[in-house]
Enzyme design. Sequence first.
Site, PDB file in Angstrom:
ATOM      1  N   ASP A  74       0.857  -1.178   0.000  1.00 19.05           N
ATOM      2  CA  ASP A  74       0.000   0.000   0.000  1.00 19.05           C
ATOM      3  C   ASP A  74       0.898   1.235   0.000  1.00 19.05           C
ATOM      4  O   ASP A  74       1.445   1.618   1.037  1.00 19.05           O
ATOM      5  CB  ASP A  74      -0.910  -0.009   1.226  1.00 19.05           C
ATOM      6  N   LEU A  75       1.062   1.832  -1.165  1.00 14.11           N
ATOM      7  CA  LEU A  75       1.997   2.940  -1.289  1.00 14.11           C
ATOM      8  C   LEU A  75       1.530   4.190  -0.552  1.00 14.11           C
ATOM      9  O   LEU A  75       2.305   5.134  -0.379  1.00 14.11           O
ATOM     10  CB  LEU A  75       2.226   3.265  -2.769  1.00 14.11           C
ATOM     11  N   HIS A 140      -5.764   6.263 -22.678  1.00 16.63           N
ATOM     12  CA  HIS A 140      -5.292   4.939 -23.075  1.00 16.63           C
ATOM     13  C   HIS A 140      -4.742   5.033 -24.489  1.00 16.63           C
ATOM     14  O   HIS A 140      -4.787   6.090 -25.138  1.00 16.63           O
ATOM     15  CB  HIS A 140      -6.423   3.915 -22.997  1.00 16.63           C
ATOM     16  N   ASP A 170       1.261   2.340 -26.490  1.00 13.18           N
ATOM     17  CA  ASP A 170       1.788   1.708 -25.282  1.00 13.18           C
ATOM     18  C   ASP A 170       3.165   1.100 -25.517  1.00 13.18           C
ATOM     19  O   ASP A 170       4.080   1.251 -24.709  1.00 13.18           O
ATOM     20  CB  ASP A 170       0.833   0.609 -24.798  1.00 13.18           C
TER      21      ASP A 170
END
Length: 377
Positions: A74-75, A140, A170
């Site tokens: 959990d950053l 995206h 990407d």
Amino acid sequence: MTQNLPLDGIKVLDLSTLLPGPLATLMLADAGADVIKLERPGAGDEMRSYEPKIGEASANYAILNRGKVAYGVDLKDPAAREHVLRLAAEADVVVEQFRPGVADRLGLGYEHVRAVRPDTIYCSISGYGADGAHAGRAGHDLNYLAESGLLGVVQDSSGSPSLPVTVIADIAGGTYPAVVNILLALRQRDRTGEGTQIQVSMTHNLQVLAYGYVATHQGGGGWPTPGAELLTGGSPRYQVYATADGRHIACAALEQKFWDRLTDLVDLPVRFRDDTGREAEATAALAERFAAETAEHWQRLFASEDVCTTVVSTWDEAVAAGLVDVDRAERVVDPGGSGAVSTLWSPIAPGLRSAAADVPYPQLADLPRDGSDPWQA
């Protein structure tokens, strides 16, 4: 494992998800780097949930993350963040794929990492770059292609752009520039001892793919007219044509010698050997010829000819022809023992990458806090 690989001893901390970053760190791992991938606790990288699955993770995740170590972290947890910074202090390379500013807010930005590892190579991959009006926007692959101008240069008969054949931005705009720049930065560090920050903008890097359009514009020729340039539908020599049985022909007979031979083979009127000024007429005539016969007929006719004209293959045909390799000796295996698939084809030359036969994809584990070495998991 093959020894003496180019990146043996290099440690990579991967904070990225989905495709661009994980594919980049996969290539580094193939070349010998040790990669730790940090994911969300519990569910992990969203790509783990895709279908179909190999064991508990998706095939997509498996082939992109083989050979790595994965920990759930959990950053946003300050205590966990300190453990991550300790990992970063040992890492030669850090790769992150957050929107600009997010890593800084998490306390894991370039300056935070540089404080614990001054010679770090810190690579950020984002949709629109670190600054500018678009920097903070979500997107995206399709959005990056659309806004770069590339998506609109090819249009169908209704004037609409087509969906791209794969995630071009990407990979070509994100993964490959990231790998190239990381390797260059490592080489520079070897010479100077200094690290660096790398900003990879997937949208901006698409300009490399548009080199011809940019060159034409800079030379005074204007920007491309959709569907009307040499490679985008304006020439009969570079088109996709339908056959009598619903298949298609990919014609790329650009050079005059190929075009001359093609017109002979398909019995196109001699006047079309010089198609200048009559491109639309020649395209219609060639479309009529291809539509008169089956794909098998044209495949037989062109089999022994150099005309740069081929039948559009199905995936089964591409595999049978040996142009798609899905039966590789190297396999990615489910660490739980429930299955295995051939690894993804690697662009790294065989002599520069690992040749391990069976490599597992990573199970998601808790980050060790007992003093054990997380890089040796």
